[in-house]
Design a protein around this motif. Sequence first.
Motif, short mmCIF file in Angstrom:
data_model
loop_
_atom_site.label_atom_id
_atom_site.label_comp_id
_atom_site.label_asym_id
_atom_site.label_seq_id
_atom_site.Cartn_x
_atom_site.Cartn_y
_atom_site.Cartn_z
N GLU A 1 -79.17 65.31 -0.59
CA GLU A 1 -77.85 65.93 -0.57
C GLU A 1 -77.93 67.35 0.00
OE1 GLU A 1 -74.26 67.08 -3.73
OE2 GLU A 1 -76.02 65.95 -4.38
N LYS A 2 -78.98 68.07 -0.41
CA LYS A 2 -79.17 69.42 0.13
C LYS A 2 -79.45 69.37 1.63
CE LYS A 2 -81.45 72.12 -2.55
NZ LYS A 2 -82.54 72.78 -3.28
N ALA A 3 -80.26 68.39 2.07
CA ALA A 3 -80.57 68.27 3.51
C ALA A 3 -79.32 67.94 4.31
CB ALA A 3 -81.64 67.19 3.70
N ASP A 4 -78.45 67.07 3.76
CA ASP A 4 -77.20 66.75 4.44
C ASP A 4 -76.32 68.00 4.58
OD1 ASP A 4 -77.95 64.12 4.68
OD2 ASP A 4 -76.92 63.48 2.86
N LYS A 5 -76.32 68.82 3.55
CA LYS A 5 -75.54 70.07 3.61
C LYS A 5 -76.08 70.98 4.71
CE LYS A 5 -74.11 74.02 0.78
NZ LYS A 5 -74.22 74.67 -0.54
N TRP A 6 -77.41 71.10 4.80
CA TRP A 6 -78.01 71.92 5.87
C TRP A 6 -77.66 71.36 7.25
CZ3 TRP A 6 -83.46 71.94 3.17
CH2 TRP A 6 -83.40 72.80 2.07
N LYS A 7 -77.72 70.03 7.39
CA LYS A 7 -77.40 69.41 8.68
C LYS A 7 -75.95 69.69 9.07
CE LYS A 7 -80.70 65.58 8.38
NZ LYS A 7 -80.86 64.11 8.22
N ASN A 8 -75.03 69.59 8.10
CA ASN A 8 -73.62 69.86 8.40
C ASN A 8 -73.42 71.30 8.84
OD1 ASN A 8 -72.88 67.24 7.75
ND2 ASN A 8 -72.50 67.71 5.61
N GLU A 9 -74.09 72.24 8.16
CA GLU A 9 -73.98 73.64 8.56
C GLU A 9 -74.45 73.84 10.00
OE1 GLU A 9 -76.22 75.94 5.81
OE2 GLU A 9 -74.85 75.63 4.13
N ILE A 10 -75.58 73.24 10.34
CA ILE A 10 -76.14 73.39 11.70
C ILE A 10 -75.20 72.76 12.73
CG2 ILE A 10 -78.05 72.72 13.18
CD1 ILE A 10 -79.85 72.92 10.67
N GLU A 11 -74.65 71.57 12.41
CA GLU A 11 -73.76 70.91 13.36
C GLU A 11 -72.49 71.72 13.59
OE1 GLU A 11 -73.08 67.06 11.78
OE2 GLU A 11 -75.08 66.29 12.29
N VAL A 12 -71.95 72.33 12.53
CA VAL A 12 -70.74 73.16 12.68
C VAL A 12 -71.03 74.37 13.57
CG1 VAL A 12 -69.15 74.67 11.44
CG2 VAL A 12 -69.68 72.42 10.53
N GLN B 1 -82.55 76.05 11.90
CA GLN B 1 -82.88 74.63 11.87
C GLN B 1 -84.38 74.41 11.69
OE1 GLN B 1 -81.97 72.52 15.49
NE2 GLN B 1 -81.68 70.59 14.43
N GLN B 2 -85.18 75.22 12.40
CA GLN B 2 -86.63 75.10 12.26
C GLN B 2 -87.07 75.49 10.85
OE1 GLN B 2 -88.39 73.80 14.53
NE2 GLN B 2 -90.49 74.17 13.94
N LYS B 3 -86.42 76.50 10.28
CA LYS B 3 -86.76 76.94 8.92
C LYS B 3 -86.49 75.84 7.89
CE LYS B 3 -85.34 80.23 5.36
NZ LYS B 3 -84.36 81.28 5.00
N ARG B 4 -85.40 75.10 8.10
CA ARG B 4 -85.04 74.05 7.14
C ARG B 4 -85.80 72.74 7.37
NH1 ARG B 4 -83.01 76.75 2.95
NH2 ARG B 4 -80.99 77.74 3.37
N PHE B 5 -85.91 72.32 8.66
CA PHE B 5 -86.42 70.98 8.96
C PHE B 5 -87.71 70.99 9.77
CE2 PHE B 5 -81.80 70.57 8.50
CZ PHE B 5 -81.73 69.60 7.52
N GLY B 6 -88.34 72.15 9.97
CA GLY B 6 -89.57 72.22 10.74
C GLY B 6 -90.76 71.65 9.99
N PRO B 7 -91.93 71.61 10.66
CA PRO B 7 -93.14 71.06 10.01
C PRO B 7 -93.50 71.78 8.72
CG PRO B 7 -93.48 71.38 12.37
CD PRO B 7 -92.17 72.01 12.05
N ASN B 8 -93.21 73.08 8.66
CA ASN B 8 -93.46 73.85 7.43
C ASN B 8 -92.15 74.35 6.83
OD1 ASN B 8 -96.32 73.66 7.67
ND2 ASN B 8 -96.28 75.27 9.22
N GLY B 9 -91.07 73.60 7.07
CA GLY B 9 -89.76 74.01 6.61
C GLY B 9 -89.51 73.72 5.14
N ASP B 10 -88.32 74.12 4.70
CA ASP B 10 -87.97 73.97 3.28
C ASP B 10 -87.95 72.50 2.85
OD1 ASP B 10 -87.69 76.67 3.23
OD2 ASP B 10 -85.53 76.67 3.51
#
Length: 338
Positions: free
Chosen positions: A50-61, A103-112
Amino acid sequence: MQNKVLFLLILAFFSISIQAQRGVRIGYIDTEYILENVPEYQEAIAQLNEKADKWKNEIEVKLGTIEQQRKDLSNEKALLTKELIEEREEDIYFEEKEILDYQQKRFGPNGDLFIQQTQLMKPVQDQIFAAVQDIANSRKYDFIFDKSSDATMLFSARQYDLSETVIRSITRTAKRKQVQSKSERKAAEEEELVPEINLEQEERARVLEEKKKQRESAIEEARNKKLAAREAKVKEAEAKRQKILDDREKAKQAKIDARNKVTESTTDEEKTGAKTVDEEKTGAKTREQLIEENRQKKLAEREERKRALEEKKKKILAERQKELEDRKKARDSINQNN
């Protein structure tokens, strides 16, 4: 992978030959199946998704906003100067870079997301490992493999699957911990204790709280400065664009007025029907003067716009330099507080 399988098979056969008298006990587990049946892990994974979906929506907006800015700039290029176009493109580039860094900070190889997934997996993996150790020791297993690992199992009989046993062991352990925590909480509520005051701990907590407030204040101040600078830049660009449009309108109107004057002069000459050669020369000279005055006026307006653009460019560069210095000061302040 094949080498690993061969090694495991050789090790199994070697152990069988050594312990042929008592027999070798072998079992296996399916880690993926176990994880799917651990409620605590599934609940934590659902919250993480759910948190990842929220991050994705923020990035898409934010990326949608950047794309809209690009379209607006493409539509307005005909009305903007080269300097304004470069400034808008630079602003879009910096904003897009910030979004990609986020986006890299959230979903990168060493991201959240990766770090939190690892943090969720480790406690459950530890529980699975502990349960496997208990089962192996209590039931005298020689080997217990993991069906979900890289060691491919070409065939596995159902009776040797210990996954349900591991799940029951984890469930019993969780229930015992829950009962113990409830009993401890109940005992603490029934027992009347005089709270001990630790002055040193309270002072340390107060200092940490003050540092946290200072850090948040510094971050908020830097953000407000950045927003104010960006707003000022947008207003200045809009004012400059409006001035260019007004100047163009004035120049267009001046051309129309000059053309009307020439037309009126020609009409008067046709009505009078008689002019001397000297008068015609004088009239021609007057038209040339008008054309020259128009040309000089355009040159002056062009020089004025050029000077205004240079001044704006210097001002923007100074503001950006000041913004960078403010960011650096804010980071230094945060580092010192930490």
